[in-house]
Design an enzyme around this catalytic site. Structure first.
Site, PDB file in Angstrom:
ATOM      1  N   TYR A 212     -11.994  -2.294  -3.414  1.00 16.35           N
ATOM      2  CA  TYR A 212     -12.688  -2.434  -1.915  1.00 16.35           C
ATOM      3  C   TYR A 212     -14.287  -2.467  -2.069  1.00 16.35           C
ATOM      4  O   TYR A 212     -14.746  -2.091  -1.072  1.00 16.35           O
ATOM      5  CB  TYR A 212     -12.229  -1.227  -1.178  1.00 16.35           C
TER       6      TYR A 212
ATOM      7  N   ARG B 160       2.809  -6.482   9.342  1.00 17.34           N
ATOM      8  CA  ARG B 160       2.051  -5.466  10.134  1.00 17.34           C
ATOM      9  C   ARG B 160       2.592  -5.173  11.586  1.00 17.34           C
ATOM     10  O   ARG B 160       2.574  -4.012  12.090  1.00 17.34           O
ATOM     11  CB  ARG B 160       0.571  -5.766  10.048  1.00 17.34           C
TER      12      ARG B 160
ATOM     13  N   ASN C 261      -1.808  -0.082   7.138  1.00 16.74           N
ATOM     14  CA  ASN C 261      -1.201  -1.284   7.564  1.00 16.74           C
ATOM     15  C   ASN C 261      -0.368  -2.082   6.552  1.00 16.74           C
ATOM     16  O   ASN C 261      -0.207  -3.114   6.480  1.00 16.74           O
ATOM     17  CB  ASN C 261      -2.414  -2.260   8.238  1.00 16.74           C
TER      18      ASN C 261
ATOM     19  N   ARG D 163      -1.513 -14.332   4.115  1.00 21.56           N
ATOM     20  CA  ARG D 163      -2.022 -13.766   5.364  1.00 21.56           C
ATOM     21  C   ARG D 163      -1.113 -13.944   6.644  1.00 21.56           C
ATOM     22  O   ARG D 163      -1.134 -12.917   7.282  1.00 21.56           O
ATOM     23  CB  ARG D 163      -3.447 -14.254   5.651  1.00 21.56           C
TER      24      ARG D 163
ATOM     25  N   HIS E  58      -2.020  -5.159   1.350  1.00 20.64           N
ATOM     26  CA  HIS E  58      -3.063  -5.805   1.252  1.00 20.64           C
ATOM     27  C   HIS E  58      -3.147  -7.290   0.840  1.00 20.64           C
ATOM     28  O   HIS E  58      -1.736  -7.652   0.225  1.00 20.64           O
ATOM     29  CB  HIS E  58      -3.834  -5.341   0.119  1.00 20.64           C
TER      30      HIS E  58
ATOM     31  N   LYS F 266       0.647  -1.090  -0.039  1.00 20.83           N
ATOM     32  CA  LYS F 266       0.130   0.045  -0.003  1.00 20.83           C
ATOM     33  C   LYS F 266       0.757   1.369  -0.021  1.00 20.83           C
ATOM     34  O   LYS F 266       2.234   1.115   0.057  1.00 20.83           O
ATOM     35  CB  LYS F 266      -0.948   0.105   1.455  1.00 20.83           C
TER      36      LYS F 266
ATOM     37  N   PHE G 238     -15.332   2.801   7.471  1.00 21.52           N
ATOM     38  CA  PHE G 238     -14.071   3.192   7.031  1.00 21.52           C
ATOM     39  C   PHE G 238     -13.883   3.064   5.505  1.00 21.52           C
ATOM     40  O   PHE G 238     -12.457   3.506   5.077  1.00 21.52           O
ATOM     41  CB  PHE G 238     -12.835   2.140   7.776  1.00 21.52           C
TER      42      PHE G 238
ATOM     43  N   GLU H 239      -9.459 -10.084  -7.644  1.00 22.66           N
ATOM     44  CA  GLU H 239      -8.553  -8.760  -7.518  1.00 22.66           C
ATOM     45  C   GLU H 239      -7.311  -8.970  -8.598  1.00 22.66           C
ATOM     46  O   GLU H 239      -7.051  -7.757  -9.121  1.00 22.66           O
ATOM     47  CB  GLU H 239      -8.046  -8.903  -5.943  1.00 22.66           C
TER      48      GLU H 239
END
Ligand code: DAT
Ligand code: MG
Length: 144
Positions: A49, A102, A112, A85, A115, A9, A57, A126
């Protein structure tokens, strides 16, 4: 073998963590098969998103992901979805374990660093947002 999607990000790019993120994925046994540095359009940010639309948010999330360049990537390997993950750590950096991206580099949930797709279904949705013109990646996804 699985194929999944991850993205550094804007905060990760600003903090010079592109190499660190890729290094951790490679160390976990994952192979990078797609990679670029790009800036999202609003349309693509909203598409990425879309599952969060309506959440409190959501607007901040879209603005944040548009705030600078990002590094989307496609990764393959055994259990690639779960591995990404695990390497990323929990969504909220305050809950993320030390040794995760993170946990080591992020301070707040809204910024964070990375993604990562949460399922094969998400990865399949995605990846084409970023790599629709890549025949090799498309062929790989069709096999999943
Ligand atoms: P993840 O990125 O771990 O898959 P998610 O899909 O639930 O987490 O949310 C997407 C992003 O939205 C997340 O990386 C940061 C932001 N976000 C999630 N929950 C939030 C919250 N409660 N407050 C602020 N930002 C949040
Ligand atoms: Mg998610």
């Amino acid at each position: 073998m699985e194929t999944t999607f991850s993205m550094v990000k804007p905060d990760g790019v600003a903090k010079n963590l592109i190499g660190e993120v890729i290094k951790r994925y490679e160390a976990a046994g994952l192979k990078v098969i797609g990679l670029k540095l790009t800036k999202l359009t609003r349309e693509k940010a909203e598409e990425l998103y879309s599952i969060h639309k309506g959440k409190p948010f959501y607007d901040d999330l879209v603005e944040f992901i548009l705030s600078g360049p990002v590094v989307p990537m496609v990764l393959t390997g055994e259990y690639a979805i779960a591995k990404v993950r695990d390497v990323m750590g929990a969504t909220d950096p305050k809950q993320a374990a030390p040794g995760t991206i993170r946990g080591d580099f992020a301070e707040e949930i809204g910024q964070n660093i990375v993604h990562g797709a949460d399922s094969l279904e998400s990865a399949k949705r995605e990846i084409p947002i970023f790599f629709s013109g890549d025949d090799i990646i498309r062929a790989r996804l069709n096999k999943c």
